[in-house]
Design a protein around this motif. Structure first.
Motif, mmCIF file in Angstrom:
data_model
loop_
_atom_site.group_PDB
_atom_site.id
_atom_site.type_symbol
_atom_site.label_atom_id
_atom_site.label_comp_id
_atom_site.label_asym_id
_atom_site.label_seq_id
_atom_site.Cartn_x
_atom_site.Cartn_y
_atom_site.Cartn_z
ATOM 1 N N GLU A 75 10.041 -26.280 58.763
ATOM 2 C CA GLU A 75 11.492 -26.313 59.019
ATOM 3 C C GLU A 75 12.109 -24.920 58.958
ATOM 4 O O GLU A 75 13.100 -24.649 59.640
ATOM 5 N N ARG A 76 11.524 -24.048 58.137
ATOM 6 C CA ARG A 76 12.042 -22.677 58.069
ATOM 7 C C ARG A 76 11.932 -22.004 59.440
ATOM 8 O O ARG A 76 12.888 -21.367 59.906
ATOM 9 N N GLU A 77 10.788 -22.157 60.089
ATOM 10 C CA GLU A 77 10.603 -21.559 61.407
ATOM 11 C C GLU A 77 11.488 -22.219 62.457
ATOM 12 O O GLU A 77 11.924 -21.556 63.403
ATOM 13 N N TRP A 78 11.756 -23.511 62.303
ATOM 14 C CA TRP A 78 12.670 -24.184 63.224
ATOM 15 C C TRP A 78 14.057 -23.546 63.150
ATOM 16 O O TRP A 78 14.687 -23.277 64.171
ATOM 17 N N GLY A 79 14.514 -23.266 61.939
ATOM 18 C CA GLY A 79 15.811 -22.614 61.773
ATOM 19 C C GLY A 79 15.827 -21.222 62.375
ATOM 20 O O GLY A 79 16.803 -20.819 63.027
ATOM 21 N N ILE A 80 14.743 -20.483 62.187
ATOM 22 C CA ILE A 80 14.654 -19.133 62.754
ATOM 23 C C ILE A 80 14.689 -19.188 64.276
ATOM 24 O O ILE A 80 15.356 -18.381 64.932
ATOM 25 N N LEU A 81 13.971 -20.152 64.841
ATOM 26 C CA LEU A 81 13.954 -20.292 66.304
ATOM 27 C C LEU A 81 15.366 -20.547 66.834
ATOM 28 O O LEU A 81 15.793 -19.930 67.810
ATOM 29 N N CYS A 82 16.081 -21.454 66.176
ATOM 30 C CA CYS A 82 17.438 -21.798 66.622
ATOM 31 C C CYS A 82 18.386 -20.614 66.511
ATOM 32 O O CYS A 82 19.168 -20.334 67.434
ATOM 33 N N HIS A 83 18.333 -19.898 65.407
ATOM 34 C CA HIS A 83 19.294 -18.818 65.145
ATOM 35 C C HIS A 83 18.923 -17.518 65.850
ATOM 36 O O HIS A 83 19.783 -16.905 66.509
ATOM 37 N N GLN A 84 17.670 -17.091 65.717
ATOM 38 C CA GLN A 84 17.307 -15.748 66.159
ATOM 39 C C GLN A 84 16.761 -15.681 67.594
ATOM 40 O O GLN A 84 16.938 -14.672 68.267
ATOM 41 N N GLU A 121 19.372 -18.474 69.831
ATOM 42 C CA GLU A 121 20.783 -18.140 69.558
ATOM 43 C C GLU A 121 21.665 -19.369 69.747
ATOM 44 O O GLU A 121 22.741 -19.320 70.337
ATOM 45 N N MET A 122 21.164 -20.478 69.225
ATOM 46 C CA MET A 122 21.880 -21.753 69.262
ATOM 47 C C MET A 122 21.841 -22.360 67.848
ATOM 48 O O MET A 122 21.135 -23.341 67.595
ATOM 49 N N PRO A 123 22.567 -21.780 66.903
ATOM 50 C CA PRO A 123 22.495 -22.244 65.506
ATOM 51 C C PRO A 123 22.849 -23.716 65.327
ATOM 52 O O PRO A 123 22.338 -24.374 64.417
ATOM 53 N N GLN A 124 23.713 -24.258 66.191
ATOM 54 C CA GLN A 124 24.110 -25.654 66.092
ATOM 55 C C GLN A 124 22.943 -26.604 66.307
ATOM 56 O O GLN A 124 22.947 -27.761 65.860
ATOM 57 N N LEU A 125 21.884 -26.117 66.973
ATOM 58 C CA LEU A 125 20.736 -26.962 67.283
ATOM 59 C C LEU A 125 19.953 -27.336 66.023
ATOM 60 O O LEU A 125 19.332 -28.402 65.957
ATOM 61 N N ILE A 135 14.999 -25.718 75.406
ATOM 62 C CA ILE A 135 14.305 -24.457 75.152
ATOM 63 C C ILE A 135 14.013 -23.723 76.457
ATOM 64 O O ILE A 135 14.221 -22.507 76.567
ATOM 65 N N CYS A 136 13.545 -24.445 77.467
ATOM 66 C CA CYS A 136 13.222 -23.811 78.754
ATOM 67 C C CYS A 136 14.469 -23.229 79.412
ATOM 68 O O CYS A 136 14.418 -22.125 79.980
ATOM 69 N N ASP A 137 15.575 -23.954 79.352
ATOM 70 C CA ASP A 137 16.825 -23.437 79.940
ATOM 71 C C ASP A 137 17.207 -22.106 79.305
ATOM 72 O O ASP A 137 17.703 -21.197 79.986
ATOM 73 N N ARG A 138 16.971 -21.988 78.004
ATOM 74 C CA ARG A 138 17.297 -20.752 77.293
ATOM 75 C C ARG A 138 16.293 -19.654 77.608
ATOM 76 O O ARG A 138 16.660 -18.508 77.858
ATOM 77 N N PHE A 139 15.015 -20.026 77.601
ATOM 78 C CA PHE A 139 13.973 -19.034 77.871
ATOM 79 C C PHE A 139 14.065 -18.485 79.295
ATOM 80 O O PHE A 139 13.711 -17.324 79.539
ATOM 81 N N LYS A 140 14.508 -19.315 80.233
ATOM 82 C CA LYS A 140 14.567 -18.882 81.632
ATOM 83 C C LYS A 140 15.600 -17.787 81.875
ATOM 84 O O LYS A 140 15.645 -17.204 82.955
#
Length: 218
Positions: free
Chosen positions: A72-81, A84-88, A111-116
């Motif tokens: 879960e720690r890495e999930w939070g990092i993925l969302c925030h850093q 850049e969607m902290p609400q997720l 995730i793909c929409d953001r990565f693209k």
């Protein structure tokens, strides 16, 4: 085995140099030739984890990136850093790995929409900075043109009916020994030789015609 045979024949030993990259290329030989000289590669059968998510390949603007979350720690990092969607992070659909796995279709698209919005290299840089396991996913054409394989001279040419074709040299083979790459046999080229080894002879056209005439008369 090749080094032992070489020593037996020449009295000289070989330095064994096995690269993980070259070993993986050897395993990819079958699909790799589908993509020879820019042809279409066979469709991927899936590299996502069965129960952990997000874990697997995701699309960037110019290719795919592998990433793997473990907690879960890495999930939070993925969302925030990274996204850049902290609400997720607190979205009820993705509250834990079980829910994320159950709703992977929706999360994959997010995730793909953001990565693209970035290239694969840029996405990898973000994941590296965030400390999340990742890798750029190579296409079959990327493997044929891989700079590391070229730098280590891991390609040679083999003769075929259609001319000379590029092929990878078996991994672990010493660079001091030239790979023995015999011409690729044509379909049926060695049929008669193989049949003779089994004590059989290929029927002549006249024999086949005679047998056919007998069957028709019967």
């Amino acid at each position: 085995m090749a080094a032992l045979l070489q020593r037996q024949k020449t009295g000289k030993g070989c330095r064994i140099d096995v690269s993980m990259l070259e070993s993986m290329v050897e395993w990819m030989g079958f699909p790799l030739y589908y993509a020879y000289q820019g042809q279409s590669a066979p469709p991927r059968q899936g590299a996502s984890h069965a129960s952990i998510y997000p874990y697997g390949p995701f699309e960037a603007s110019d290719g795919k990136v592998m990433l793997g979350l473990q907690n879960e720690r890495e999930w939070g990092i993925l969302c925030h850093q990274v996204l850049e969607m902290p609400q997720l992070e607190k979205d009820g659909r993705f509250g834990n790995t079980t829910l994320r796995s159950q709703n992977r279709t929706e999360l994959y698209q997010i995730i793909c929409d953001r990565f693209k919005e970035n290239t694969a290299v840029e996405v990898v840089e973000k994941l590296e900075k965030a400390g999340i396991a990742n890798a750029k996913l190579n296409s079959m054409n990327d493997v044929w043109e891989h700079p590391q394989l070229e730098a280590r001279n891991r390609f040679a040419e083999v003769e075929t009916e259609a001319g000379f074709v590029k092929t990878s040299i078996p991994p672990g083979m010493s660079g001091d020994v030239q790979a023995r790459l015999e011409p690729v046999p044509a379909i049926g080229q060695h049929n008669e030789k193989i049949l003779r080894e089994f004590g059989l002879e290929k029927k002549t056209t006249q024999q086949e015609k005679s047998e056919k005439d007998v069957k028709m008369s019967v």
